[in-house]
Design an enzyme around this catalytic site. Structure first.
Site, PDB file in Angstrom:
ATOM      1  CE  LYS A 236     -15.912  39.406  34.085  1.00 15.06           C
ATOM      2  NZ  LYS A 236     -16.255  40.694  35.028  1.00 15.06           N
TER       3      LYS A 236
ATOM      4  CB  SER B  88     -10.137  36.582  43.356  1.00 14.25           C
ATOM      5  OG  SER B  88      -8.968  35.973  42.765  1.00 14.25           O
TER       6      SER B  88
ATOM      7  N   GLY C 255       4.972  43.790  47.327  1.00 12.04           N
ATOM      8  CA  GLY C 255       4.269  42.467  47.760  1.00 12.04           C
ATOM      9  C   GLY C 255       5.400  41.427  47.641  1.00 12.04           C
TER      10      GLY C 255
ATOM     11  N   GLY D 235       4.717  37.991  48.226  1.00  9.50           N
ATOM     12  CA  GLY D 235       3.897  36.736  48.239  1.00  9.50           C
ATOM     13  C   GLY D 235       4.390  36.126  47.159  1.00  9.50           C
TER      14      GLY D 235
ATOM     15  CG  LEU E  18       8.612  36.173  46.628  1.00  8.02           C
ATOM     16  CD1 LEU E  18       8.517  35.071  47.490  1.00  8.02           C
ATOM     17  CD2 LEU E  18       9.520  37.376  46.413  1.00  8.02           C
TER      18      LEU E  18
ATOM     19  N   GLY F 224      -2.197  41.210  46.893  1.00  6.46           N
ATOM     20  CA  GLY F 224      -3.349  40.413  47.297  1.00  6.46           C
ATOM     21  C   GLY F 224      -4.480  40.581  46.062  1.00  6.46           C
TER      22      GLY F 224
ATOM     23  CG  ASP G 299      -9.612  32.606  43.987  1.00  8.99           C
ATOM     24  OD1 ASP G 299      -8.992  31.676  44.335  1.00  8.99           O
ATOM     25  OD2 ASP G 299      -8.900  33.362  43.132  1.00  8.99           O
TER      26      ASP G 299
ATOM     27  CB  ALA H 280      -5.653  26.703  40.554  1.00 12.17           C
TER      28      ALA H 280
ATOM     29  CG  HIS I  52      19.942   5.664  45.308  1.00 17.73           C
ATOM     30  ND1 HIS I  52      20.401   6.664  46.153  1.00 17.73           N
ATOM     31  CD2 HIS I  52      20.988   5.207  44.849  1.00 17.73           C
ATOM     32  CE1 HIS I  52      21.454   6.958  45.964  1.00 17.73           C
ATOM     33  NE2 HIS I  52      22.123   6.033  45.192  1.00 17.73           N
TER      34      HIS I  52
HETATM   35  P1  FAD Z   1     -11.189  32.295  38.236  1.00 17.85           P
HETATM   36  O1  FAD Z   1     -10.057  31.598  37.913  1.00 17.85           O
HETATM   37  O2  FAD Z   1     -10.946  33.769  38.814  1.00 17.85           O
HETATM   38  O3  FAD Z   1     -12.368  32.219  37.241  1.00 17.85           O
HETATM   39  C1  FAD Z   1     -13.233  32.994  37.422  1.00 17.85           C
HETATM   40  C2  FAD Z   1     -14.053  33.291  36.075  1.00 17.85           C
HETATM   41  O4  FAD Z   1     -15.274  34.000  36.168  1.00 17.85           O
HETATM   42  C3  FAD Z   1     -13.163  34.100  35.275  1.00 17.85           C
HETATM   43  O5  FAD Z   1     -12.810  33.811  33.990  1.00 17.85           O
HETATM   44  C4  FAD Z   1     -14.283  35.476  34.986  1.00 17.85           C
HETATM   45  O6  FAD Z   1     -14.155  36.016  33.534  1.00 17.85           O
HETATM   46  C5  FAD Z   1     -15.498  34.634  35.342  1.00 17.85           C
HETATM   47  N1  FAD Z   1     -16.546  35.562  35.716  1.00 17.85           N
HETATM   48  C6  FAD Z   1     -16.553  36.688  36.567  1.00 17.85           C
HETATM   49  N2  FAD Z   1     -17.663  37.493  36.648  1.00 17.85           N
HETATM   50  C7  FAD Z   1     -18.404  36.871  35.731  1.00 17.85           C
HETATM   51  C8  FAD Z   1     -19.889  37.063  35.293  1.00 17.85           C
HETATM   52  N3  FAD Z   1     -20.585  38.398  35.886  1.00 17.85           N
HETATM   53  N4  FAD Z   1     -20.241  36.561  34.426  1.00 17.85           N
HETATM   54  C9  FAD Z   1     -19.710  35.361  33.828  1.00 17.85           C
HETATM   55  N5  FAD Z   1     -18.340  35.214  34.224  1.00 17.85           N
HETATM   56  C10 FAD Z   1     -17.699  35.805  34.913  1.00 17.85           C
HETATM   57  N6  FAD Z   1      -2.974  29.228  42.052  1.00 17.85           N
HETATM   58  C11 FAD Z   1      -2.488  27.894  41.982  1.00 17.85           C
HETATM   59  O7  FAD Z   1      -3.205  26.991  42.633  1.00 17.85           O
HETATM   60  N7  FAD Z   1      -1.518  27.690  41.641  1.00 17.85           N
HETATM   61  C12 FAD Z   1      -0.809  28.634  40.843  1.00 17.85           C
HETATM   62  O8  FAD Z   1       0.588  28.397  40.422  1.00 17.85           O
HETATM   63  C13 FAD Z   1      -1.167  29.950  40.816  1.00 17.85           C
HETATM   64  N8  FAD Z   1      -0.820  30.926  40.159  1.00 17.85           N
HETATM   65  C14 FAD Z   1      -1.034  32.113  40.062  1.00 17.85           C
HETATM   66  C15 FAD Z   1      -0.486  33.062  39.364  1.00 17.85           C
HETATM   67  C16 FAD Z   1      -1.166  34.273  38.993  1.00 17.85           C
HETATM   68  C17 FAD Z   1      -0.329  35.510  38.360  1.00 17.85           C
HETATM   69  C18 FAD Z   1      -2.413  34.583  39.617  1.00 17.85           C
HETATM   70  C19 FAD Z   1      -3.147  35.967  39.386  1.00 17.85           C
HETATM   71  C20 FAD Z   1      -2.995  33.626  40.357  1.00 17.85           C
HETATM   72  C21 FAD Z   1      -2.354  32.453  40.469  1.00 17.85           C
HETATM   73  N9  FAD Z   1      -3.232  31.437  41.015  1.00 17.85           N
HETATM   74  C22 FAD Z   1      -2.329  30.013  41.238  1.00 17.85           C
HETATM   75  C23 FAD Z   1      -4.513  31.471  41.815  1.00 17.85           C
HETATM   76  C24 FAD Z   1      -5.477  30.827  40.910  1.00 17.85           C
HETATM   77  O9  FAD Z   1      -5.410  31.341  39.527  1.00 17.85           O
HETATM   78  C25 FAD Z   1      -6.881  31.093  41.413  1.00 17.85           C
HETATM   79  O10 FAD Z   1      -6.951  30.556  42.776  1.00 17.85           O
HETATM   80  C26 FAD Z   1      -7.963  30.327  40.662  1.00 17.85           C
HETATM   81  O11 FAD Z   1      -7.886  30.927  39.408  1.00 17.85           O
HETATM   82  C27 FAD Z   1      -9.443  30.479  41.207  1.00 17.85           C
HETATM   83  O12 FAD Z   1     -10.366  30.000  40.555  1.00 17.85           O
HETATM   84  P2  FAD Z   1     -11.880  30.410  40.472  1.00 17.85           P
HETATM   85  O13 FAD Z   1     -12.467  29.265  39.674  1.00 17.85           O
HETATM   86  O14 FAD Z   1     -12.392  30.739  41.765  1.00 17.85           O
HETATM   87  O15 FAD Z   1     -11.975  31.563  39.534  1.00 17.85           O
END
Ligand code: FAD
Length: 474
Positions: free
Chosen positions: A37, A155, A190, A192, A196, A280, A321, A329, A453
């Protein structure tokens, strides 16, 4: 009028879960469509999560090094001046290059990319799942059908009760990654990893930062010793902490806010110009039509899946997520790969016990496996080895002497149960730990491996040697 197109697999959401699943499925010969989206690919991770936060962490670290540490190395410069606009532009450019890179990979792998919000609307007469796409830019609504659908919608940030995000003062990480000026006082709800990391960015750039955490400690899932070491280090950097503190309300005054909180001694208040809520994230399932189809969610709103990532409805899968496990990620991507490989008949699995977790503060904190607290709680007997970076040649050269490597090994068979690192580049060092652990390696195995080293990785070997009281440089 709706146009109908049929695929082998439809993926909803192009985050690190969805886009990686799509590419792997295409490699395996499936005809794949991805519905996303937002206008760009890469999900939260690339657009408003991992990547922009690390770009700002890297930039702000350079700024702080130039300001606070160059003189120590005999480098004299004028007081560095912050150009926040350029820093933000660089971050946006990094994001743009990477999201465009995914679009290129989609083209290369013949993946159909559809821009719009998807919802599941049932089965067509041949039993395939139907996905309706509410278009963002095209005039015609699209209905896609496929025998298999992966839901990877990720999420969203959870708010504080009664204090909704307003995008200006009460903000999520999305806005905190794009402030147009350094806040005078940033309060972060938070302690977390997101709080941080964002706190580190803005503290380095000159903000007063206060982290309020309801629990008596930060980073509650980390090994206690590691979390405490990070706490001390972040405090030294000037981040203020109020632990055991609950934010009870917020009152806006022009462009500022008064945050009300309770640290157990009655109600108090403090002014700030931004309140970043980083308490969270919750799975994003609304509007997908999942409940209507009978897809079961658990008590925390996560999609219930089996070992194939299949939901309670055959042919509908969920990853990332949205499903239980750490919201990371690399976890989402691994699930994407394993999910489609299992569809193709492979016997792939995600080894959840070896998924590393990192907090990209400075020093960084990284963990793989179990914490000392978890081992104690489950009654597993273990031996611990520890090595401080202060005793390591390379760390001294870098003037990065904070932190340590701690290895926890099974007392009976020496197998490594957990590795915890606080220190420079812990995020990269943890890869060795995860590799050894996923090959069921022992502390003795690491101790036998020759490490170059002078490198930071020698600390891992020394910690492994210390498990048997054989460390050389202790
Ligand atoms: P997402 O990355 O959330 O992607 C889901 C996608 O689905 C989105 O683009 C959304 O637009 C789309 N979507 C939702 N509903 C619909 C729909 N109905 N139709 C079409 N599309 C839709 N994780 C790490 O491992 N390392 C890090 O350093 C890290 N740093 C982070 C920093 C921040 C500030 C945040 C917020 C998160 C961070 N994370 C990090 C967490 C990581 O971003 C998530 O765990 C990861 O993006 C989850 O991946 P995903 O594919 O499940 O979902």
């Amino acid at each position: 009028m709706s146009e109908i197109t049929t695929f082998d697999l439809i993926v909803i959401g192009a985050g690190p879960g969805g886009y990686v699943a799509a590419i792997r499925a295409a490699q395996l010969g499936m005809k794949v469509a991805v519905v996303e989206k937002r206008a760009t690919l890469g999900g939260v991770c690339l657009n408003e999560g991992c990547i922009p936060s690390k770009a700002l962490l890297d930039s702000s670290e350079l700024f702080a090094l130039a300001r606070d540490r160059f003189a120590l190395h005999g480098i004299g410069i004028e007081t560095p001046r912050l150009d926040l606009g350029v820093m933000m532009q660089r971050k946006d450019d990094v994001v743009k290059k990477l999201t465009e890179g995914i679009a290129y990979l989609f083209k290369k792998n013949g993946i159909e990319r559809i821009h719009g919000a998807a919802s599941l609307t049932g089965r067509n007469p041949v039993g395939h799942h139907q996905v309706d796409v509410k278009p963002e830019q095209v005039a015609t609504a699209v209905t896609l059908t496929a025998p298999k659908v992966i839901v990877a919608t990720g999420s969203e940030a959870s708010g504080l009760p009664g204090m909704p995000f307003d995008g200006q003062i009460v903000v999520s990480a999305r806005e905190a990654l794009s402030f147009d000026a350094v806040p005078e006082h940033l309060i972060i709800a938070g302690g977390g990893y997101i709080g941080l990391e964002m706190g580190s960015v803005w503290r380095r750039l000159g903000a007063r930062v206060t982290v309020m955490e309801m629990l008596p400690q930060i980073l509650p899932t980390m090994d206690r010793q590691a979390a405490d070491a990070l706490y001390r280090s972040l405090r030294k950097q000037g981040i203020q902490f109020r632990l055991g503190t609950r934010i009870t309300g917020i009152r806006r005054t022009d462009s500022k806010a008064v945050v009300h909180f309770d640290a157990g001694t009655g109600s108090e208040e403090i002014d700030c110009d931004k309140l970043l809520v980083a308490v969270g994230r919750r799975p994003l399932t609304a509007g997908l039509g999942l409940e209507g189809l009978g897809v079961k969610l658990d008590e925390r709103g996560r999609v219930v899946i089996d070992c194939d990532y299949q939901t309670t409805i055959p042919g509908i899968y969920a990853i990332g997520d949205l499903v239980p496990g750490p919201m990371l990620a690399h976890k989402a991507s691994d699930e994407g790969v394993v999910c489609v490989e299992r569809m193709a008949g492979h016997h792939s699995v995600v080894e959840y016990e070896y998924i590393p977790g990192v907090v990209y503060t400075w020093p960084e904190g990284a963990i793989v496996g179990q914490t000392e607290e978890q081992l104690k709680e489950s009654g597993i007997t273990y031996k611990a080895g520890r090595f401080n970076f202060a005793a390591l040649g390379r760390a001294r050269c870098m003037d990065e002497t904070e932190g340590f490597v701690k290895i926890l090994a099974d007392a009976e068979n020496d197998r490594i149960l957990g590795i915890h690192i606080v220190g420079p580049r812990a995020s990269d060092l943890i890869a060795e730990a995860a590799t050894v652990m996923s090959f069921c390696g022992s502390a003795g195995d690491i101790a036998l491996m020759c490490h170059a080293h002078p490198t930071l990785s020698e600390a891992i070997r020394e910690a492994a040697l210390d498990v048997h009281n054989e460390a050389i440089h202790v």
